[in-house]
Motif scaffolding. Structure first.
Motif: not given
Length: 468
Positions: A96, A284-285
């Motif tokens: 992430g 995040r991703t």
């Protein structure tokens, strides 16, 4: 018939005499000549070479105090607490967060770490101090997730299927957290696994054998933190897969001095938890990570490190050479973690920024000044290279010669029995100079005007009579 006396204990084997000499050297800590460096007595016995303590000054101030207070409060080396902190950041971020070094080179915040130490050395106590806040953040994630989702951060089941399920629920990745990891680490590095584990370190794709068809995982970011006793790790280093062992960061600290109960400050765990929460919220991703970009000054500092590393790699071999080959990736990841740790203690609401010269130099200092000597000490003890074997052989030969000086030919002929070329003996001599066993003497001209053969002075402590 008169009875001959000898200052040395009678009937001692060669090994016992070397051990007695090593103990004498360790007790004195200096040679007889104050101009000589401290002698590395580990070459006389199969002991770990001296290693540095974790450089707390390279951590941001807010975390430096917490690591130090936490270590003192549980009686563990600060090394173990600092390593657990890095593992916690890796577990919260994984894929992430991405460190962008150049358009063609990015690194996820994935770390593989091994904490080495004997029984009751503080490993478990140190891990517990970071496991608690990770568990709290994990519960918060699960409370905010959909009813059918239970995202994980921390996993203790090392089965690849269990890790795959955990990554499916938390695509940014997880940290495999294993106390007493000897059995797992030996099996993991055996090279018999049906999956390509280096892809987990790179947060890459992974294919799991399955029926009726293999299972494809697009990104499989898995960080690892395990503890192990020295003798068990030596077995693993001797028998394990070099590709996997080269990706671990190793730490084998000395036991700390005892801290009186009245001097133990209570660590600020609440603020530490809040700072970890801040970091977790920024990750995040894998498809849209938080990107930390190395700026121009940071790239220049990294270039200097990589150039020096490339030159040094020509002079090492075996597992150490493979480990050094991962130095650039490790430094980039450590620089990203240092930035996140620093940012987590700021009052600013801005996002984590670029990685400049300070971040890179701190990461280089951590890798070069701490992780590298710890790894080298482990490798030299468990899987010594041919050079290291020769160095130890000559180091153990020198005390029995009774000579104040030696030449390269003396060592090649008498200590190494002509099993090494002259240029290879030069490497042995250089290593023994660094270890305080030998010192090159000034070269004088011969009577015919040409240079004399070079000779090395033997450290006087090697010829000192034993005090029994």
């Amino acid at each position: 018939m008169s009875q001959q006396t000898d200052d040395r204990p009678s009937g001692l084997s060669a090994r016992e005499r070397r051990l007695a000499l090593a103990v004498q050297i360790a007790a004195s800590r200096t040679s007889l000549d104050s101009d000589w460096p401290e002698l590395d007595a580990s070459l006389l016995e199969n002991r770990r070479a001296p290693v540095p303590s974790f450089p707390l000054d390279l951590l941001p101030a807010c975390w430096r105090d917490w690591v130090n207070d936490t270590a003192r409060s549980v009686g563990a080396p600060a090394d173990y607490v600092a390593q657990s902190l890095l593992a916690a950041v890796a577990g919260l971020c994984g894929a992430g967060v991405s460190v962008c070094v150049s358009p063609a080179w990015s690194e996820p915040l994935v770390l593989w770490q091994t904490l080495v130490g004997g029984p009751s050395s503080g490993k478990s106590a140190a891990l517990a101090t970071l496991r608690r806040p990770l568990a709290a953040i994990e519960q918060e994630f699960q409370a905010g997730a959909a009813a059918e989702g239970q995202p994980r951060i921390l996993v203790t089941d090392s089965a690849v299927e269990a890790l795959a399920d955990a990554v499916e629920g938390n695509p940014r990745g997880v940290v495999l957290w294993r106390d007493d990891a000897a059995a797992w680490l030996g099996q993991f590095t055996s090279g018999d696994a049906p999956v390509d584990w280096p892809n987990a370190w790179a947060a890459g794709a992974l294919t799991l054998p399955g029926r009726p068809a293999p299972v494809e995982i697009g990104k499989f970011p898995v960080s690892m933190l395990g503890t192990i006793q020295p003798d068990r790790l030596e077995e693993t280093l001797r028998d394990g897969d070099e590709r996997l062992l080269a990706r671990f960061l190793y730490s084998w600290p000395d036991l700390p001095l005892y801290c009186p109960l009245g001097e133990r400050a209570l660590p600020d765990d609440d603020n530490a938890l809040n700072r970890l929460r801040r970091i977790a919220r920024q990750a995040r991703t894998p498809d849209d990570p938080l990107v930390l970009t190395v700026d121009k000054q940071g790239a220049e500092a990294l270039d200097g490190f990589l150039a020096a590393l490339q030159a040094e790699r020509r002079h090492v071999e075996g597992l150490e050479a493979a480990w050094m080959g991962k130095g650039g990736s490790s430094v980039a990841r450590l620089a990203g973690m240092i930035e996140l740790l620093s940012w987590s203690g700021l009052a600013s609401s801005g996002l984590p920024g670029h990685l400049g010269r300070d971040h890179v130099e701190a990461a280089v200092g951590l890798w070069q000044g701490y992780f590298r000597p710890h790894a080298a000490a482990l490798f030299d003890r468990a899987v010594p290279t041919q050079l290291e074997q020769r160095v130890r052989r000559v180091a153990r030969w020198l005390p029995g010669t009774g000579q104040a000086t030696v030449s390269r030919e003396d060592i090649r002929r008498d200590a190494l029995l002509q099993s090494a070329k002259a240029v290879e003996v030069d490497g042995v001599l250089h290593r023994l100079e660094e270890a305080g066993f030998l010192r090159l003497m000034a070269v004088e001209s011969s009577r015919l005007g040409g240079p004399r053969a070079r000779r090395w002075q033997v450290n006087p402590v090697l010829a000192a009579p034993s005090n029994g």
